[in-house]
Design an enzyme around this catalytic site. Sequence first.
Site, PDB file in Angstrom:
ATOM      1  CD  GLN A   1      -1.262   0.049   3.712  1.00 38.19           C
ATOM      2  OE1 GLN A   1      -1.578  -1.051   4.160  1.00 38.19           O
ATOM      3  NE2 GLN A   1      -1.738   1.177   4.218  1.00 38.19           N
TER       4      GLN A   1
ATOM      5  CB  CYS B   1      -4.866  -1.011   5.429  1.00 37.55           C
ATOM      6  SG  CYS B   1      -6.075  -0.233   6.517  1.00 37.55           S
TER       7      CYS B   1
ATOM      8  CG  HIS C   1      -3.240  -2.622   9.324  1.00 38.43           C
ATOM      9  ND1 HIS C   1      -3.199  -1.815   8.206  1.00 38.43           N
ATOM     10  CD2 HIS C   1      -2.403  -3.656   9.073  1.00 38.43           C
ATOM     11  CE1 HIS C   1      -2.369  -2.359   7.323  1.00 38.43           C
ATOM     12  NE2 HIS C   1      -1.878  -3.472   7.825  1.00 38.43           N
TER      13      HIS C   1
END
Length: 453
Positions: free
Chosen positions: A253, A259, A395
């Site tokens: 990323q 994410c 995340h």
Amino acid sequence: MGYVLQIVLAVFLFVCSTEAFGRRVGGLQYIDQEDDDIQNLARFAVDEINKKSNDYFRAKLVEVRQAQSQVVSGILYHMNITIWDTVCSKIEFVTDLKDCKFNNQEKKQRCSVNLWVVPWDNVKSLEDYHCTPESDKVSETFPFYQEFEDFRKKYERPYEKNSDEYVKRYYLFSDNMERVRVLNENERGTATYGATKFADLHPDEFKKMYTGLKVPAKSSSHSDMKQAKIPDGPTPASFDWRTLGAVTKVKNQEQCGSCWAFSTTGNIEGQWKIKKGKLVSLSEQQLVDCDKIDEGCDGGLPSDAYKETIRMGGLETEGEYPYKAEDEKCELNKKDIRVYINGSVNITSDETKMTTWLANNGPISIGINAAMMQFYFGGVAHPFKLFCNPQSLDHGVLIVGYGTKPGILWGENPYWIVKNSWGPDWGVQGYYLVYRGDGVCGLNTMCTSSVVN
Ligand SMILES: *[C@@H]1O[C@H](CO)[C@@H](O)[C@H](O)[C@H]1NC(C)=O
Ligand SMILES: *[C@@H]1O[C@H](CO)[C@@H](O)[C@H](O)[C@H]1NC(C)=O
Ligand SMILES: *[C@@H]1O[C@H](CO)[C@@H](O)[C@H](O)[C@H]1NC(C)=O
């Protein structure tokens, strides 16, 4: 002999397998430096230092780098803190230090402080402290100097030796190596932590650049997903969708909080392969640019991304709509859409049932607190809750399988195989192995999947 050994093992197991280290009387224990009480105590220490020092300016707390406590007949706190002079002089009347800006002409100071607190007697005192100003230059005698030089060469950092940036990064690196030491000393699984490619970033800076899960406030309308059915029947002891060709290669990323888009495409890639027989690498950039609910490089949520994927009619491939790691204008071409989904489901937070669902249906998109991942080298990560709050998801990643590995001395470590989006030069060839069955870092609290009919 065998009997004695058993007793020794039993006692040791107890100490290792409960959170007992957090409650041991007399011993040193690490405490969460973000805790409000610790922050207040640190500000109290800075007030005391201000009273005692001969500085012209008032100093203010920058951060608590590490904190330990020891229960004796009160509590002895040992903290490493960073303080910085403000532009407010000590002779001025200041009601709130918050209003005083940091003084760029002055150096930050790194202090180690010992505080004595007896809560039941209302006693709070600064026992002793020692501060040293941050240096302009890094010399070979500084802690972690050689490790920092090795790191800088290995990852080809652009900063010149002893430039301002070099000195700043050196201090961050050495603080991180202190964190790494604490993580290694307190690991309950088999994970090791060290100088990864993220080792010169402050954890806050790291989180901002490389994660990007935006968890909505409790009140918002995010509980309208259908609950996934958990199939009956036996579940294999281990499973890995990579061996069945349902997982694309590890992507990166880069410096973009996307994410959530990678977690989403990873899940859809799996569903498409399992239902339609073809593994197609899908476009994260389409989600970054065209998903109107999520916020591109500023973060998002897989559950929103499924809805937006349905609204757009599906996803283009990675090749047709390649990844740029920045927010751009939407360039969706409806005729290039290759893959569609028909819905999405919310998967249980029971980790045993998660294995059953995964083995029968495909990889699972999850949210996780990435605090332990910045310095992860390999092994099965099983951190104490203290170091990884399960309520602080930041995340989005993808569970692609699970298994069990032996512990270092005895016992077993059931684990999840988690596909990350930080490139193959992070973790175990881009993957994270994390303990299964303990809700580690909140990994079981946001489990979802798309549905392809
Ligand atoms: C503070 O720093 C010193 C030296 O860098 C280290 O030895 C000590 O363990 C640290 N204290 C805490 C509470 O981490
Ligand atoms: C998914 O289910 C959990 C309970 O297992 C619930 O707390 C959560 O809000 C649900 N999420 C969504 C997006 O529906
Ligand atoms: C699934 O979605 C696709 C694309 O929108 C649609 O063509 C298809 O008919 C849907 N399948 C079912 C069973 O609803």
